[in-house]
Design an enzyme around this catalytic site. Structure first.
Site, PDB file in Angstrom:
ATOM      1  N   HIS A 129       0.838  -1.198   0.000  1.00  0.00           N
ATOM      2  CA  HIS A 129       0.000   0.000   0.000  1.00  0.00           C
ATOM      3  C   HIS A 129       0.877   1.253   0.000  1.00  0.00           C
ATOM      4  O   HIS A 129       1.488   1.595   1.020  1.00  0.00           O
ATOM      5  CB  HIS A 129      -0.929  -0.041   1.220  1.00  0.00           C
ATOM      6  CG  HIS A 129      -1.831   1.137   1.314  1.00  0.00           C
ATOM      7  ND1 HIS A 129      -2.303   1.640   2.497  1.00  0.00           N
ATOM      8  CD2 HIS A 129      -2.348   1.937   0.345  1.00  0.00           C
ATOM      9  CE1 HIS A 129      -3.069   2.691   2.267  1.00  0.00           C
ATOM     10  NE2 HIS A 129      -3.097   2.892   0.968  1.00  0.00           N
ATOM     11  N   GLU A 134       2.970   0.571   3.353  1.00  0.00           N
ATOM     12  CA  GLU A 134       2.374  -0.423   4.257  1.00  0.00           C
ATOM     13  C   GLU A 134       2.448  -1.765   3.548  1.00  0.00           C
ATOM     14  O   GLU A 134       1.936  -1.902   2.422  1.00  0.00           O
ATOM     15  CB  GLU A 134       0.901  -0.085   4.531  1.00  0.00           C
ATOM     16  CG  GLU A 134       0.662   0.633   5.825  1.00  0.00           C
ATOM     17  CD  GLU A 134      -0.827   0.865   6.098  1.00  0.00           C
ATOM     18  OE1 GLU A 134      -1.196   0.938   7.257  1.00  0.00           O
ATOM     19  OE2 GLU A 134      -1.614   0.984   5.144  1.00  0.00           O
ATOM     20  N   ASN A 156      -5.294   3.683   7.520  1.00  0.00           N
ATOM     21  CA  ASN A 156      -6.657   4.114   7.190  1.00  0.00           C
ATOM     22  C   ASN A 156      -7.687   3.627   8.196  1.00  0.00           C
ATOM     23  O   ASN A 156      -8.705   4.268   8.404  1.00  0.00           O
ATOM     24  CB  ASN A 156      -7.037   3.660   5.772  1.00  0.00           C
ATOM     25  CG  ASN A 156      -6.359   4.525   4.725  1.00  0.00           C
ATOM     26  OD1 ASN A 156      -5.864   5.613   5.040  1.00  0.00           O
ATOM     27  ND2 ASN A 156      -6.307   4.059   3.490  1.00  0.00           N
TER      28      ASN A 156
END
Ligand code: CAA
Length: 689
Positions: free
Chosen positions: A420, A432, A470
């Protein structure tokens, strides 16, 4: 313990060699050894100070900070170099950083390897050069370059070091041999401390102060560095060194430096995964599926690191546009002088378009960056599974979706994981790395090595909706949305969090990202279970009106054509008021303290929850995610470090207070928070047993 310092004679020159891997940090043993070695000068005509391994001293030993000082201190060692009766020449290779560069400035001359760099990165640790750097550097370079080095922390190359007077010679071949040769050619000492004071330069002082207050907003060290460098204009060297020390001690014993030092080690620790001892596979070529902003940025991140990339998009027009956007970004960088034209061309040439999945037949790693829908992702992975080599690694850039479900669309889920990136992927430092239930050790180790190779900080996350970053942001955004309904204006919410140190507030950030992103995401979730519908009531209405944020010229704020400056909109306040009325909420004045507390503690409690669930390996990994991917102020160390600085018993008490309020369901204290608060533990120091 073996002595890291050894000596030999080369003709009449005493060569002092330091070998303290990995980076020749100036530990107590090194300082002691160098001082002892200087006592053996005898009838030598000169001394050369050199380091073995990959670099000259990379600075003071940061792991000794906060421990009782042990003599000789770094200033003592530098004084011993200056007091040496014969000239001392520093032979510099690799990076002479911080205390390492200050050591070189205690020498009479400096010979640089052509590829060597030097600098004062101390500001990134919440301090400034505290061993004479702020007094000796301006005596050699003048005020402006000294301030630039101390305030930006950016290292400079050998050529620039020579230009501003820090390097006396640049070696084209062996730096040690050149330094010995140089030492033979000099007969007198030339101590920097004996040089004239630099002249005042008000323009430089003013412009670096401005830089410090804007680009390093909230940090104490850059402004104090300027004050220390300015002291060199009027004070004699010893008084200047005393002033430098006083300011330095204030910084090094302060909270900001403690937080930034913790982050330094946390970023290196993040790459280590318990029980993972597999060797990474070589990654010499990479494929990227999807040529939108994200895919293009990922392709550039690899091209920047010298890795050839194959770029494919199922939509030929999108691929053409994506390549054009990449070329333009590189052209803009070259036009701004950030890279040479040859470098620009080389990077562009590393990205080759492919007309189908067969273009990935030779790729060692392929990263998917297509539309954020499970069905689309699964179809892409089925194609990749068929087209790629069986040993190729397959990464998905999803920001929320279930990596295990994506992996299940391949025959070999062990080679699949999440990678990510954060937008713009060619700029942002965070990666990530999402470890699926079936991701193999090889796959994970390779992704971590890739992350380092492309100069990103890789942090491993387990699979959950939104992973570490997130998922935590959900609570932060929820509180911001609720605060707006309860009475705080969007600009008051943004101002409070900007003042806290965030680069922008959550409302402006939502407008920048696009309100439709959250809106679409909520559609795949269960209202009341996964998210608080009240918190997004205004945003939902705005999206349905076509106000999707900056890209449509209006969202929570309004924007003038071509401008990104948010303009408060009374219509949005009226919408918040109407929602409050609809839900029977009495609006009230809300202060900045409550705004910060609710948004931050929501972040912290969610972080503690996901630590307890094993999604993150350690609290410090969460700090690394937030400092590198979400602009959390580094001088606060990250959300977990911030919670520790507040005291976990206080944090728990406040979370419990919110749990007793109207939004209790979102404020159940994380068990780990309660446990650590009762044990006197720290979230940032916690790691998975
Ligand atoms: N002290 C202690 N350990 C250090 C260190 C230092 N100054 N610099 C690096 N290390 C350690 C790292 O923690 C890492 O340890 P692990 O392998 O156990 O994780 C190891 O050395 C290798 O470091 P990197 O992974 O960062 O290696 P790299 O090759 O990617 O980068 C480097 C090398 C450019 C030197 C980088 O390590 C770096 O920037 N180091 C910090 C430099 C610095 O900030 N110097 C100033 C120190 S403060 C000072 O000197 C104050 C003063 O004025 C008195």
């Amino acid at each position: 313990m073996t002595n890291p310092v050894s000596c030999h004679r080369d003709g009449g020159v005493l060569v002092i060699s330091v070998d303290n891997p990995p980076v020749n940090a100036l530990s107590h043993a090194v300082r002691n050894g160098v001082c002892d070695a200087l006592g053996t000068v005898g009838d030598s005509s000169a001394v050369v100070l050199a380091c073995a391994g990959r670099t000259f001293f990379a600075g003071a030993d940061i792991s000794e900070f906060g421990k009782p000082p042990m003599a000789p201190s770094l200033p003592d060692m530098i004084a011993a170099l200056e007091d040496c009766p014969v000239p001392v020449v520093a032979a510099i290779h690799g990076t002479a950083l911080g205390g390492g560069m200050e050591t070189a400035l205690g020498c009479d001359f400096r010979v640089f390897d052509a590829k060597a760099r030097c600098g004062f990165p101390e500001v990134d640790l919440g301090i400034f050069p505290g061993a004479g750097g702020t007094q000796r550097t301006p005596r050699l370079t003048g005020l402006d370059p000294a301030m630039e080095m101390c305030v930006t922390g950016k290292p400079i190359d050998a050529k620039k070091a020579a230009k501003i007077g820090l390097a006396d010679s640049i070696a084209t071949e062996d730096v040690l041999a050149s330094a010995i040769e140089f030492a033979r050619s000099v007969s007198n000492k030339r101590r920097v401390r004996d040089m004239d004071n630099p002249e005042a330069d008000e323009a430089a002082s003013e412009s670096w102060r401005k830089f410090a207050m804007t680009r390093r907003r909230g940090e104490h060290a850059p402004l104090l560095a300027i004050e220390a460098v300015e002291a060199s204009i009027t004070l004699d060297v010893d008084a200047g060194l005393d002033k430098e020390r006083d300011l330095f001690i204030g910084l090094i014993t302060g909270q900001q430096s403690a937080a930034m030092r913790q982050l330094f080690f946390a970023e290196r620790m993040a790459a280590k995964v318990n029980g993972l001892d597999t060797t990474p596979k070589p990654v010499k070529s990479v494929g990227v599926v999807g040529s939108g902003t994200m895919g293009g940025g990922i392709a550039m991140a690899f091209a920047n690191a010298g890795v050839p990339v194959t770029l494919f998009d199922a939509n030929a027009e999108a691929l053409k546009n994506g390549l054009a956007r990449i070329a333009k970004l590189y052209a803009d960088s070259a036009a701004k002088g950030r890279m040479s034209e040859a470098d620009r061309d080389a990077r562009i040439a590393r990205i080759t378009p492919a007309s189908g999945y067969d273009g990935f037949a030779d790729s060692d790693l392929v990263i998917e960056a297509v539309f954020e829908r499970m069905g689309v992702k699964k179809a892409v992975f089925a194609e990749l599974d068929a087209a790629c080599r069986p040993d190729a690694i397959l990464g998905t850039n999803t920001s929320y979706l279930d990596v295990d479900e994506i992996a299940a669309s391949t025959r070999e889920p062990s080679r699949v994981l999440g990678m990510h990136f954060f937008s713009p992927a060619n700029v942002m430092h965070l990666l990530e790395i999402v470890r699926g239930a079936k991701t193999s050790g090889d796959t994970l180790a390779t992704a971590l090595a890739v992350s380092k190779a492309i100069k990103k900080v890789g942090v491993v996350s387990g699979v959950c909706h939104g992973f570490i970053g997130n998922r935590m942001l959900k609570g932060y955004g929820r509180e911001a949305g609720l605060l707006m309904i309860e009475g705080a204006s969007p600009e008051a919410i943004d101002a409070a969090l900007y003042e806290f140190g965030m680069p922008m507030g959550p409302m402006a950030m939502a407008d920048m990202a696009g309100l439709d992103i959250g809106y679409d995401n909520r559609k795949s979730l269960v209202a009341g279970e996964d998210f608080e519908p009240l918190a997004s009531a205004v945003q939902d209405k705005l999206v349905e009106m076509g106000r999707k944020g900056q890209k449509t010229g209006a969202g929570i704020y309004k924007y003038e054509a071509g401008s990104r400056v948010p303009i408060p909109d009374p219509d949005v306040d009226a919408m918040a008021e109407a929602v409050a009325k609809e839900y029977g909420i009495t609006r009230r004045e809300i202060g900045a303290d409550e705004i910060v507390e609710r948004c931050m503690l929501a972040l912290v409690n969610e972080g503690a929850l996901l630590l307890g669930e094993g999604i993150a390996q350690r609290g410090s990994d969460i700090d690394v995610v937030y400092a590198n991917g979400y602009g959390f102020p580094r001088w606060r160390g990250g959300p977990m470090c911030y919670a520790d600085s507040l005291g976990l018993d206080h944090v728990l008490e406040r979370v419990r207070a919110y749990a007793a309020g109207p939004h209790s369901k979102w404020w159940t204290p994380a068990p780990l928070l309660a446990q650590l608060a009762s044990e006197g533990g720290r979230l940032s120091g916690w790691s998975k047993p």
